[in-house]
Design an enzyme around this catalytic site. Structure first.
Site, PDB file in Angstrom:
ATOM      1  N   GLY A  82      -2.174   9.208   9.393  1.00  0.00           N
ATOM      2  CA  GLY A  82      -1.521   8.269   8.479  1.00  0.00           C
ATOM      3  C   GLY A  82      -0.795   7.162   9.210  1.00  0.00           C
ATOM      4  O   GLY A  82      -0.946   5.980   8.885  1.00  0.00           O
TER       5      GLY A  82
ATOM      6  N   ALA B 161       0.850  -1.190   0.000  1.00  0.00           N
ATOM      7  CA  ALA B 161       0.000   0.000   0.000  1.00  0.00           C
ATOM      8  C   ALA B 161       0.884   1.238   0.000  1.00  0.00           C
ATOM      9  O   ALA B 161       1.874   1.300   0.729  1.00  0.00           O
ATOM     10  CB  ALA B 161      -0.915   0.005   1.219  1.00  0.00           C
ATOM     11  N   VAL B 162       0.526   2.209  -0.815  1.00  0.00           N
ATOM     12  CA  VAL B 162       1.194   3.513  -0.801  1.00  0.00           C
ATOM     13  C   VAL B 162       0.261   4.486  -0.095  1.00  0.00           C
ATOM     14  O   VAL B 162      -0.899   4.641  -0.491  1.00  0.00           O
ATOM     15  CB  VAL B 162       1.506   4.008  -2.230  1.00  0.00           C
ATOM     16  CG1 VAL B 162       2.089   5.426  -2.188  1.00  0.00           C
ATOM     17  CG2 VAL B 162       2.477   3.061  -2.921  1.00  0.00           C
TER      18      VAL B 162
ATOM     19  N   GLY C 163       2.323  11.341   6.140  1.00  0.00           N
ATOM     20  CA  GLY C 163       2.995  10.639   7.236  1.00  0.00           C
ATOM     21  C   GLY C 163       2.656  11.203   8.596  1.00  0.00           C
ATOM     22  O   GLY C 163       3.404  11.002   9.554  1.00  0.00           O
TER      23      GLY C 163
ATOM     24  N   PHE D 129      -0.242   8.402   1.208  1.00  0.00           N
ATOM     25  CA  PHE D 129       0.179   9.803   1.205  1.00  0.00           C
ATOM     26  C   PHE D 129      -0.204  10.451   2.531  1.00  0.00           C
ATOM     27  O   PHE D 129      -1.378  10.465   2.910  1.00  0.00           O
ATOM     28  CB  PHE D 129      -0.498  10.564   0.058  1.00  0.00           C
ATOM     29  CG  PHE D 129       0.084  10.281  -1.291  1.00  0.00           C
ATOM     30  CD1 PHE D 129       1.000  11.151  -1.862  1.00  0.00           C
ATOM     31  CD2 PHE D 129      -0.283   9.138  -1.997  1.00  0.00           C
ATOM     32  CE1 PHE D 129       1.541  10.892  -3.114  1.00  0.00           C
ATOM     33  CE2 PHE D 129       0.248   8.872  -3.249  1.00  0.00           C
ATOM     34  CZ  PHE D 129       1.166   9.752  -3.809  1.00  0.00           C
TER      35      PHE D 129
ATOM     36  N   GLY E 263      -0.989   6.530  12.639  1.00  0.00           N
ATOM     37  CA  GLY E 263      -1.689   5.958  13.781  1.00  0.00           C
ATOM     38  C   GLY E 263      -3.011   5.296  13.483  1.00  0.00           C
ATOM     39  O   GLY E 263      -3.515   4.530  14.302  1.00  0.00           O
TER      40      GLY E 263
ATOM     41  N   LYS F  47     -21.475  10.680  10.488  1.00  0.00           N
ATOM     42  CA  LYS F  47     -20.199  10.905  11.165  1.00  0.00           C
ATOM     43  C   LYS F  47     -19.820  12.381  11.149  1.00  0.00           C
ATOM     44  O   LYS F  47     -19.507  12.985  12.176  1.00  0.00           O
ATOM     45  CB  LYS F  47     -19.116  10.062  10.492  1.00  0.00           C
ATOM     46  CG  LYS F  47     -17.755  10.114  11.195  1.00  0.00           C
ATOM     47  CD  LYS F  47     -16.850  11.172  10.626  1.00  0.00           C
ATOM     48  CE  LYS F  47     -15.594  11.310  11.467  1.00  0.00           C
ATOM     49  NZ  LYS F  47     -14.642  12.288  10.913  1.00  0.00           N
TER      50      LYS F  47
END
Length: 388
Positions: free
Chosen positions: A14, A5-6, A10, A8, A16, A213
């Site tokens: 992303g 998986a990539v 960090g 985008f 956690g 949500k």
């Protein structure tokens, strides 16, 4: 060959939330970001820890099997990784989607794998994958568009997990609430089938989940933050200990609940239980949830389809009176010149340099003909006069 998986972004969501799910589902995760310190730290350390917080205590999970690429310096490497990935996800903020679309488009275009790439945006916005999909099409050669869907499939998602303010010096480690919900539409995957990602709730129709949500969790969270900020509270927990603020949050959620029940056929009892669980979650004293963090980016939060104007405009269109949500908008308009929040300074500037009418349209996207417009105009005018 293992699954890849990539991702985008960090940041805390992303690493956690999305990164944890992908790791636990057996994927090698390639993080992509433009922040040198984040990429350098991810490449320097072979693991990081996600600490899940609940009222019962803390549970730690160690995340491994990842790499990181700086897209600012190594864009060709990012494109190559996408061309051989199984999944692309992102948690970068809705305003950044247009910037990540070009490399994703190029990665998709150079794919030779028989199975299409699964693209899932994980943002606090309705239809974020659709938005990303649109940018990807803009960056794809017109002659290649007819075959795009043999190379990639695009599914919207709704994510729900609170990431509180992190401890200083925590590095890559992330503290996050134990509760989570990641709902993804399965229809776009058709006969190919959706990717195998643990604990995702796959549904045919995402709209009820994402609106419930956004108009409950995000509306309630932001309402508590803006009232809390005005009252000088430090955390969301502190704000909700104040009976007056708690009453205002409940009133705003009573209005959004009316829309959710009417529009999506969710029973009043089920929605009431959902609201109660949300109030309990955001009140958690173990989440050091700072009001300035939750309230940041007020321009986005006041925009047309977001947590205040989104439900309020739909209620007004249905002929309902909207009071508590307008009071919350007033508090959001007061979130000005907050340190380390660029949008709060821009909000101050817009309110100072524009008429109430122009500021109302600029901030909310509402036109004068809309039934909610005059109500918002009143609040904008009031805040402008108070802050002169």
């Amino acid at each position: 060959m293992g699954k890849k998986a990539v991702h985008f972004g960090g940041g805390n969501i992303g690493r956690g939330f999305v990164g944890e799910f992908l790791h636990e589902s057996g994927y090698e995760v390639v993080f992509v970001d433009v922040m040198d310190n984040v990429i350098d730290a991810l490449n320097k350390h072979s693991s990081y820890t996600v600490t899940e917080i609940s009222e019962e205590g803390e549970q730690q999970k160690v995340i491994t099997n990842y790499r990181a690429i700086n897209s600012k310096h190594n864009l060709d490497d990012v494109i190559k990784e996408i061309s051989t990935a199984d999944v692309v996800t992102c948690a970068v903020g809705p305003n950044i989607l247009k910037f990540i679309a070009p490399p994703i488009a190029k990665g998709i275009d150079t794919r030779t794998l028989s199975k299409p790439l699964a693209v899932i945006a994980c943002e606090n916005a309705i239809g974020a994958t659709d938005t990303l999909h649109g940018f990807i099409k803009e960056n794809t050669d017109e002659a290649r568009l007819p075959s795009l869907y043999s190379r990639a499939q695009f599914a919207n998602s709704a994510i729900d997990r609170i990431v509180p303010t992190q401890d200083l010096g925590s590095g890559l480690n992330v503290k996050i609430e134990k509760f989570y919900e990641w709902v993804v539409e399965k229809t776009p995957f058709g006969d190919v089938g959706h990717p195998d990602i643990k604990d995702i709730h796959w549904v045919d129709n995402l709209e009820p989940y994402i609106e419930r949500k956004l108009f409950t969790v995000n509306t309630g969270h932001a309402t508590a933050a803006y009232y809390g900020y005005s009252a000088g509270k430090k955390t969301i927990h502190d704000a909700l200990r104040d009976d007056r603020i708690r009453k205002e949050v409940n009133a705003a959620l009573a209005e959004t609940s009316r829309l959710i029940v009417e529009k999506h056929g969710i029973s009043p009892e089920e929605q009431a239980r959902y609201v109660s669980s949300i109030i309990t979650r955001i009140s958690n004293p173990h989440l050091e949830d700072i009001v300035q963090r939750v309230g940041r980016a007020p321009l986005r939060k006041l925009s047309r389809k977001e947590r205040f104007i989104g439900p309020a405009s739909q209620l007004a269109e249905r002929g309902h009176t909207v009071t508590a949500l307008m009071d919350a908008v007033e508090q959001a308009l007061k979130f000005q010149n907050v340190p380390d929040d660029e949008e709060s300074f821009e909000l101050f500037k817009i309110l100072k340099e524009n008429s109430a009418a122009d500021a109302t349209t600029k901030l909310t996207g509402l036109e004068k003909e809309h039934p909610l417009y005059s109500r918002v105009l009143e609040k904008v005018d009031k805040v402008q006069k108070e802050t002169k």
